[in-house]
Design a protein around this motif. Structure first.
Motif, PDB file in Angstrom:
ATOM      1  N   PHE A  16       0.821  -1.212   0.000  1.00 26.65           N
ATOM      2  CA  PHE A  16       0.000   0.000   0.000  1.00 26.65           C
ATOM      3  C   PHE A  16       0.858   1.268   0.000  1.00 26.65           C
ATOM      4  O   PHE A  16       0.353   2.362   0.243  1.00 26.65           O
ATOM      5  N   ASP A  17       2.157   1.127  -0.205  1.00 29.26           N
ATOM      6  CA  ASP A  17       3.101   2.248  -0.088  1.00 29.26           C
ATOM      7  C   ASP A  17       3.038   2.874   1.287  1.00 29.26           C
ATOM      8  O   ASP A  17       3.197   4.087   1.457  1.00 29.26           O
ATOM      9  N   ALA A  18       2.787   2.039   2.282  1.00 27.42           N
ATOM     10  CA  ALA A  18       2.737   2.475   3.678  1.00 27.42           C
ATOM     11  C   ALA A  18       3.925   1.852   4.405  1.00 27.42           C
ATOM     12  O   ALA A  18       4.597   0.961   3.879  1.00 27.42           O
ATOM     13  N   GLU A  19       4.181   2.340   5.611  1.00 20.39           N
ATOM     14  CA  GLU A  19       5.299   1.822   6.389  1.00 20.39           C
ATOM     15  C   GLU A  19       4.822   1.467   7.791  1.00 20.39           C
ATOM     16  O   GLU A  19       4.222   2.288   8.473  1.00 20.39           O
ATOM     17  N   LEU A  20       5.083   0.236   8.189  1.00 22.04           N
ATOM     18  CA  LEU A  20       4.784  -0.204   9.552  1.00 22.04           C
ATOM     19  C   LEU A  20       5.943   0.266  10.422  1.00 22.04           C
ATOM     20  O   LEU A  20       7.041  -0.274  10.366  1.00 22.04           O
ATOM     21  N   TYR A  36       0.897   5.987   6.411  1.00 22.47           N
ATOM     22  CA  TYR A  36       0.341   5.643   5.101  1.00 22.47           C
ATOM     23  C   TYR A  36      -0.014   6.910   4.342  1.00 22.47           C
ATOM     24  O   TYR A  36      -0.332   7.940   4.935  1.00 22.47           O
ATOM     25  N   PRO A  37       0.046   6.860   3.008  1.00 20.48           N
ATOM     26  CA  PRO A  37      -0.230   8.043   2.193  1.00 20.48           C
ATOM     27  C   PRO A  37      -1.730   8.377   2.209  1.00 20.48           C
ATOM     28  O   PRO A  37      -2.566   7.499   2.390  1.00 20.48           O
ATOM     29  N   PRO A  38      -2.060   9.641   1.991  1.00 20.91           N
ATOM     30  CA  PRO A  38      -3.461  10.066   2.017  1.00 20.91           C
ATOM     31  C   PRO A  38      -4.342   9.384   0.971  1.00 20.91           C
ATOM     32  O   PRO A  38      -5.551   9.305   1.142  1.00 20.91           O
ATOM     33  N   LYS A  39      -3.747   8.878  -0.095  1.00 21.57           N
ATOM     34  CA  LYS A  39      -4.531   8.220  -1.143  1.00 21.57           C
ATOM     35  C   LYS A  39      -5.084   6.862  -0.700  1.00 21.57           C
ATOM     36  O   LYS A  39      -5.969   6.301  -1.333  1.00 21.57           O
ATOM     37  N   VAL A  40      -4.555   6.324   0.400  1.00 20.78           N
ATOM     38  CA  VAL A  40      -4.963   5.011   0.889  1.00 20.78           C
ATOM     39  C   VAL A  40      -6.169   5.147   1.813  1.00 20.78           C
ATOM     40  O   VAL A  40      -6.152   5.932   2.762  1.00 20.78           O
ATOM     41  N   ALA A  41      -7.205   4.374   1.529  1.00 17.89           N
ATOM     42  CA  ALA A  41      -8.368   4.327   2.421  1.00 17.89           C
ATOM     43  C   ALA A  41      -8.007   3.436   3.608  1.00 17.89           C
ATOM     44  O   ALA A  41      -7.634   2.271   3.423  1.00 17.89           O
ATOM     45  N   LEU A  42      -8.097   3.988   4.802  1.00 15.07           N
ATOM     46  CA  LEU A  42      -7.706   3.252   6.000  1.00 15.07           C
ATOM     47  C   LEU A  42      -8.472   1.929   6.123  1.00 15.07           C
ATOM     48  O   LEU A  42      -7.897   0.901   6.469  1.00 15.07           O
ATOM     49  N   SER A  43      -9.752   1.944   5.817  1.00  8.77           N
ATOM     50  CA  SER A  43     -10.551   0.718   5.925  1.00  8.77           C
ATOM     51  C   SER A  43     -10.019  -0.379   5.000  1.00  8.77           C
ATOM     52  O   SER A  43     -10.003  -1.555   5.362  1.00  8.77           O
ATOM     53  N   LYS A  44      -9.560  -0.020   3.814  1.00  3.76           N
ATOM     54  CA  LYS A  44      -9.008  -1.008   2.878  1.00  3.76           C
ATOM     55  C   LYS A  44      -7.672  -1.556   3.387  1.00  3.76           C
ATOM     56  O   LYS A  44      -7.394  -2.749   3.262  1.00  3.76           O
ATOM     57  N   LEU A  45      -6.857  -0.680   3.964  1.00  4.89           N
ATOM     58  CA  LEU A  45      -5.586  -1.116   4.528  1.00  4.89           C
ATOM     59  C   LEU A  45      -5.818  -2.087   5.683  1.00  4.89           C
ATOM     60  O   LEU A  45      -5.217  -3.165   5.729  1.00  4.89           O
ATOM     61  N   VAL A  46      -6.700  -1.736   6.594  1.00  4.87           N
ATOM     62  CA  VAL A  46      -6.987  -2.599   7.739  1.00  4.87           C
ATOM     63  C   VAL A  46      -7.579  -3.929   7.278  1.00  4.87           C
ATOM     64  O   VAL A  46      -7.195  -4.997   7.764  1.00  4.87           O
ATOM     65  N   ASN A  47      -8.503  -3.874   6.335  1.00  8.24           N
ATOM     66  CA  ASN A  47      -9.108  -5.100   5.810  1.00  8.24           C
ATOM     67  C   ASN A  47      -8.040  -6.017   5.212  1.00  8.24           C
ATOM     68  O   ASN A  47      -8.056  -7.229   5.430  1.00  8.24           O
ATOM     69  N   SER A  48      -7.106  -5.449   4.502  1.00 16.44           N
ATOM     70  CA  SER A  48      -6.044  -6.243   3.906  1.00 16.44           C
ATOM     71  C   SER A  48      -5.094  -6.785   4.973  1.00 16.44           C
ATOM     72  O   SER A  48      -4.686  -7.957   4.910  1.00 16.44           O
ATOM     73  N   LEU A  49      -4.740  -5.960   5.951  1.00 14.56           N
ATOM     74  CA  LEU A  49      -3.877  -6.425   7.041  1.00 14.56           C
ATOM     75  C   LEU A  49      -4.495  -7.623   7.745  1.00 14.56           C
ATOM     76  O   LEU A  49      -3.827  -8.631   7.998  1.00 14.56           O
ATOM     77  N   LYS A  50      -5.776  -7.525   8.047  1.00 13.16           N
ATOM     78  CA  LYS A  50      -6.458  -8.613   8.749  1.00 13.16           C
ATOM     79  C   LYS A  50      -6.636  -9.839   7.858  1.00 13.16           C
ATOM     80  O   LYS A  50      -6.397 -10.967   8.286  1.00 13.16           O
ATOM     81  N   GLY A  51      -7.074  -9.621   6.633  1.00 12.37           N
ATOM     82  CA  GLY A  51      -7.349 -10.734   5.727  1.00 12.37           C
ATOM     83  C   GLY A  51      -6.114 -11.527   5.362  1.00 12.37           C
ATOM     84  O   GLY A  51      -6.090 -12.761   5.458  1.00 12.37           O
ATOM     85  N   VAL A  52      -5.073 -10.832   4.946  1.00 12.78           N
ATOM     86  CA  VAL A  52      -3.841 -11.506   4.525  1.00 12.78           C
ATOM     87  C   VAL A  52      -3.188 -12.210   5.715  1.00 12.78           C
ATOM     88  O   VAL A  52      -2.786 -13.376   5.617  1.00 12.78           O
ATOM     89  N   SER A  53      -3.094 -11.522   6.847  1.00 12.86           N
ATOM     90  CA  SER A  53      -2.452 -12.147   8.012  1.00 12.86           C
ATOM     91  C   SER A  53      -3.251 -13.353   8.486  1.00 12.86           C
ATOM     92  O   SER A  53      -2.677 -14.386   8.846  1.00 12.86           O
ATOM     93  N   SER A  54      -4.570 -13.253   8.471  1.00 11.13           N
ATOM     94  CA  SER A  54      -5.404 -14.383   8.885  1.00 11.13           C
ATOM     95  C   SER A  54      -5.177 -15.600   7.995  1.00 11.13           C
ATOM     96  O   SER A  54      -4.952 -16.713   8.485  1.00 11.13           O
ATOM     97  N   ARG A  55      -5.219 -15.394   6.688  1.00  9.64           N
ATOM     98  CA  ARG A  55      -5.026 -16.514   5.761  1.00  9.64           C
ATOM     99  C   ARG A  55      -3.653 -17.158   5.927  1.00  9.64           C
ATOM    100  O   ARG A  55      -3.528 -18.374   6.034  1.00  9.64           O
ATOM    101  N   ARG A  56      -2.626 -16.327   5.958  1.00  8.01           N
ATOM    102  CA  ARG A  56      -1.265 -16.872   6.026  1.00  8.01           C
ATOM    103  C   ARG A  56      -0.984 -17.553   7.374  1.00  8.01           C
ATOM    104  O   ARG A  56      -0.375 -18.619   7.420  1.00  8.01           O
ATOM    105  N   LEU A  57      -1.424 -16.938   8.460  1.00  9.73           N
ATOM    106  CA  LEU A  57      -1.160 -17.523   9.776  1.00  9.73           C
ATOM    107  C   LEU A  57      -1.940 -18.816   9.987  1.00  9.73           C
ATOM    108  O   LEU A  57      -1.444 -19.748  10.611  1.00  9.73           O
ATOM    109  N   ARG A  58      -3.157 -18.883   9.462  1.00  6.29           N
ATOM    110  CA  ARG A  58      -3.937 -20.126   9.573  1.00  6.29           C
ATOM    111  C   ARG A  58      -3.244 -21.268   8.827  1.00  6.29           C
ATOM    112  O   ARG A  58      -3.248 -22.404   9.282  1.00  6.29           O
ATOM    113  N   ILE A  59      -2.656 -20.956   7.694  1.00 10.22           N
ATOM    114  CA  ILE A  59      -1.954 -21.981   6.910  1.00 10.22           C
ATOM    115  C   ILE A  59      -0.654 -22.384   7.605  1.00 10.22           C
ATOM    116  O   ILE A  59      -0.374 -23.567   7.794  1.00 10.22           O
ATOM    117  N   GLU A  60       0.125 -21.389   8.005  1.00 12.57           N
ATOM    118  CA  GLU A  60       1.448 -21.664   8.568  1.00 12.57           C
ATOM    119  C   GLU A  60       1.400 -22.250   9.978  1.00 12.57           C
ATOM    120  O   GLU A  60       2.309 -22.954  10.389  1.00 12.57           O
TER     121      GLU A  60
END
Length: 103
Positions: A16-20, A36-60
Motif C-alpha cells: 500500500f506504499d505504507a510503512e509499519l 500511510y499516504p493520504p490516497k490510501v483508504a484506512l478501511s481497505k488497509l486494515v481489511n487487507s492487514l487482517k485478511g492476509v495475516s489471517s489466511r497466512r497464519l492459519r496456513i502456517e
C-alpha cells in the motif's frame, strides 16, 4: 506467531506504499503504528492487514490456531484507529513498545 504476523503486516503495508513503523501485541490483539499516504483508504488497509495475516497464519500455524475462537474468525470485525499527528512519535512508539508481549 506474533513475529511472523509482524512480517506479514510489513509486507501488506509495503503493498500500500505504507510503512509499519512500530508493532507489538499480546495473545488476542496487536498494536500498529503505520504511516500511510493520504490516497490510501484506512478501511481497505486494515481489511487487507487482517485478511492476509489471517489466511497466512492459519496456513502456517494450522496446528496452533484455535478455530473455535470468535466463531471461526481469526480477527474480530472491529478495529480502532487514531491519528497521532499532535503527539510526538517517540511517545506513540513508547506506548506500543511497553505493551505486554507474550514470550
Amino acid at each position: 506467531m506474533l513475529a511472523r504476523c509482524e512480517e506479514i503486516m510489513r509486507d501488506v503495508c509495503a503493498d500500500f506504499d505504507a510503512e509499519l513503523k512500530e508493532f507489538n501485541g499480546e495473545d488476542d490483539y496487536v498494536h500498529l503504528l503505520v504511516h500511510y499516504p493520504p490516497k490510501v483508504a484506512l478501511s481497505k488497509l486494515v481489511n487487507s492487514l487482517k485478511g492476509v495475516s489471517s489466511r497466512r497464519l492459519r496456513i502456517e500455524y494450522a496446528g496452533e490456531v484455535n478455530r473455535v475462537i470468535m466463531h471461526g474468525r481469526f480477527w474480530s470485525r472491529s478495529y480502532f484507529a487514531g491519528s497521532c499527528a499532535g503527539a510526538p512519535i517517540t511517545v506513540v512508539r513508547q506506548y506500543i513498545e511497553q505493551q505486554k508481549r507474550p514470550y
